[in-house]
Scaffold this motif. Sequence first.
Motif, PDB file in Angstrom:
ATOM      1  N   PRO A  16       0.829  -1.201   0.000  1.00 51.19           N
ATOM      2  CA  PRO A  16       0.000   0.000   0.000  1.00 51.19           C
ATOM      3  C   PRO A  16       0.867   1.256   0.000  1.00 51.19           C
ATOM      4  O   PRO A  16       1.956   1.261   0.569  1.00 51.19           O
ATOM      5  CB  PRO A  16      -0.788  -0.116   1.312  1.00 51.19           C
ATOM      6  N   THR A  18       2.684   2.932  -2.200  1.00 48.08           N
ATOM      7  CA  THR A  18       4.006   3.006  -2.808  1.00 48.08           C
ATOM      8  C   THR A  18       3.986   3.815  -4.100  1.00 48.08           C
ATOM      9  O   THR A  18       5.029   3.992  -4.730  1.00 48.08           O
ATOM     10  CB  THR A  18       4.544   1.596  -3.127  1.00 48.08           C
ATOM     11  N   GLY A  19       2.778   4.277  -4.488  1.00 43.94           N
ATOM     12  CA  GLY A  19       2.677   5.104  -5.695  1.00 43.94           C
ATOM     13  C   GLY A  19       2.195   4.354  -6.927  1.00 43.94           C
ATOM     14  O   GLY A  19       2.389   4.827  -8.053  1.00 43.94           O
ATOM     15  N   LYS A  20       1.560   3.205  -6.743  1.00 44.70           N
ATOM     16  CA  LYS A  20       1.060   2.436  -7.896  1.00 44.70           C
ATOM     17  C   LYS A  20       0.056   3.230  -8.721  1.00 44.70           C
ATOM     18  O   LYS A  20       0.155   3.273  -9.946  1.00 44.70           O
ATOM     19  CB  LYS A  20       0.386   1.129  -7.430  1.00 44.70           C
ATOM     20  N   ASP A 123      12.813  10.266  -5.221  1.00 43.06           N
ATOM     21  CA  ASP A 123      13.025  11.664  -4.811  1.00 43.06           C
ATOM     22  C   ASP A 123      12.969  11.795  -3.283  1.00 43.06           C
ATOM     23  O   ASP A 123      13.774  12.496  -2.678  1.00 43.06           O
ATOM     24  CB  ASP A 123      11.997  12.589  -5.488  1.00 43.06           C
ATOM     25  N   THR A 148      12.386   5.239  -9.889  1.00 40.16           N
ATOM     26  CA  THR A 148      11.452   6.215 -10.448  1.00 40.16           C
ATOM     27  C   THR A 148      10.952   7.190  -9.387  1.00 40.16           C
ATOM     28  O   THR A 148      11.008   6.917  -8.197  1.00 40.16           O
ATOM     29  CB  THR A 148      10.189   5.532 -11.028  1.00 40.16           C
TER      30      THR A 148
HETATM   31  N1  LIG Z   1       7.472  12.280  -3.531  1.00 46.08           N
HETATM   32  C1  LIG Z   1       6.822  11.355  -4.234  1.00 46.08           C
HETATM   33  N2  LIG Z   1       5.560  11.073  -3.907  1.00 46.08           N
HETATM   34  C2  LIG Z   1       4.925  10.124  -4.616  1.00 46.08           C
HETATM   35  C3  LIG Z   1       5.552   9.438  -5.669  1.00 46.08           C
HETATM   36  N3  LIG Z   1       4.685   8.544  -6.180  1.00 46.08           N
HETATM   37  C4  LIG Z   1       3.552   8.666  -5.456  1.00 46.08           C
HETATM   38  N4  LIG Z   1       3.690   9.621  -4.516  1.00 46.08           N
HETATM   39  C5  LIG Z   1       2.698  10.019  -3.517  1.00 46.08           C
HETATM   40  O1  LIG Z   1       2.499   8.918  -2.627  1.00 46.08           O
HETATM   41  C6  LIG Z   1       1.146   8.847  -2.189  1.00 46.08           C
HETATM   42  C7  LIG Z   1       0.558   7.492  -2.480  1.00 46.08           C
HETATM   43  O2  LIG Z   1       0.453   7.300  -3.868  1.00 46.08           O
HETATM   44  P1  LIG Z   1      -0.604   6.308  -4.534  1.00 46.08           P
HETATM   45  O3  LIG Z   1      -0.330   6.355  -5.995  1.00 46.08           O
HETATM   46  O4  LIG Z   1      -1.981   6.602  -4.105  1.00 46.08           O
HETATM   47  O5  LIG Z   1      -0.142   4.924  -3.896  1.00 46.08           O
HETATM   48  P2  LIG Z   1      -0.751   3.462  -4.147  1.00 46.08           P
HETATM   49  O6  LIG Z   1       0.379   2.541  -4.205  1.00 46.08           O
HETATM   50  O7  LIG Z   1      -1.675   3.493  -5.306  1.00 46.08           O
HETATM   51  O8  LIG Z   1      -1.548   3.243  -2.804  1.00 46.08           O
HETATM   52  P3  LIG Z   1      -2.660   2.099  -2.514  1.00 46.08           P
HETATM   53  O9  LIG Z   1      -3.638   2.121  -3.653  1.00 46.08           O
HETATM   54  O10 LIG Z   1      -3.249   2.509  -1.219  1.00 46.08           O
HETATM   55  O11 LIG Z   1      -1.935   0.814  -2.407  1.00 46.08           O
HETATM   56  C8  LIG Z   1       0.429   9.993  -2.918  1.00 46.08           C
HETATM   57  O12 LIG Z   1       0.349  11.062  -2.035  1.00 46.08           O
HETATM   58  C9  LIG Z   1       1.335  10.288  -4.086  1.00 46.08           C
HETATM   59  O13 LIG Z   1       1.225  11.638  -4.527  1.00 46.08           O
HETATM   60  C10 LIG Z   1       6.915   9.769  -5.985  1.00 46.08           C
HETATM   61  O14 LIG Z   1       7.556   9.202  -6.867  1.00 46.08           O
HETATM   62  N5  LIG Z   1       7.493  10.734  -5.235  1.00 46.08           N
END
Ligand SMILES: Nc1nc2c(ncn2[C@@H]2O[C@H](COP(=O)(O)OP(=O)(O)OP(=O)(O)O)[C@@H](O)[C@H]2O)c(=O)[nH]1
Lengths: 238, 77
Positions: A16, A18-20, A123, A148
């Motif tokens: 969860p 991780t930015g998927k 980042d 990334t």
């Molecule tokens: N600084 C930074 N923040 C990121 C990056 N990728 C995602 N985020 C942030 O991390 C948070 C979670 O991102 P999601 O894309 O919702 O993560 P997810 O893996 O889809 O989360 P679940 O669906 O709950 O498993 C958000 O606030 C994004 O804006 C990145 O590469 N750098």
Amino acid sequence: MGSTRKEPVIALAGNPNTGKSTLFNALTGLRQHTGNWPGKTVLQTKGSYIYKGRKYTLVDLPGTYSLLANSLEEQVARDFICFGGPDATIVVVDATCLERNLNLALQITEITAKVVVCVNLIDEARRKKLKIDREKLSCLLGVPVVTTAARGGEGLPQLLNLVDQVVKGEIRPQPRLVQYDPEVETAVAKLVPQVKAVLGDLVNARWLSLRLLEGDLTLIEAVEKLTGKNKHVPCGWC
Amino acid sequence: MAGLKPLKAIPNGAFAYVTKVNTAGLTRRRLLDLGLVPGTRVEVVRRSPMGDPIAVKIRGAIIALRAEESGLVMVRE
Ligand SMILES: Nc1nc2c(ncn2[C@@H]2O[C@H](COP(=O)(O)OP(=O)(O)OP(=O)(O)O)[C@@H](O)[C@H]2O)c(=O)[nH]1
Ligand SMILES: [Mg+2]
């Protein structure tokens, strides 16, 4: 096999948060649409992107810490990776807490070798003065690794290129698999030929054997679904 | 061993180290998958009003554990 299919299917898995979904949105732009079943949480989102003139379907799976089907989300993610036949799976891991994330990466490479590990939030890691040794990680896992920052688009061309190469078979990842205790390995060695005899190449026989040894009943259901529940194998008693 | 107690007995804001997961089968596997392997530092971040579940920081993520789970994890301070 899958690579001759017109539209390769790529799974997006990971812990969860991780930015998927951020990655999914960055790659699919406005082409995504959500697929949820009434009465349930959104479990999978499908979208598509074009790379080198070829259309790829991307499936955003629910975030999970494990693939052992303790919850509906885990079951959905596991069933898709295991039985959905993705042409490649991107495992999105958090660069700021790799240790936690690598457990899932290992579980996925036990199911399929067609994996690209995407170390996201690079980042954030930089900001925290963490250095990720991409090559060493790739070497230890036996699969390609890319770093990334999905928010901002850093590393995405490299990711798409690796995925493309894995789909085409130009890169054949060789995951370093966990060796279990001799007891377990002996039992697995006995089970594998029998699993193969029933399911052929439909699933990874080693992985399925390990789960059967654990007594995972949800998996037996999933396999029955896959093979057609009522297909009756003559057993000599009937 | 002195100081061994279940994770659910750790007060808010305190941390401890996992020594043992007192269960078998899929429940054990699930707890291990959450990162609760021996040696892991765990910190109780907060509790819900009734004391169950508790929010625990484990290897960089905050995870909610029900009392029946956090009672199975033995820790030392
Ligand atoms: N600084 C930074 N923040 C990121 C990056 N990728 C995602 N985020 C942030 O991390 C948070 C979670 O991102 P999601 O894309 O919702 O993560 P997810 O893996 O889809 O989360 P679940 O669906 O709950 O498993 C958000 O606030 C994004 O804006 C990145 O590469 N750098
Ligand atoms: Mg998401």
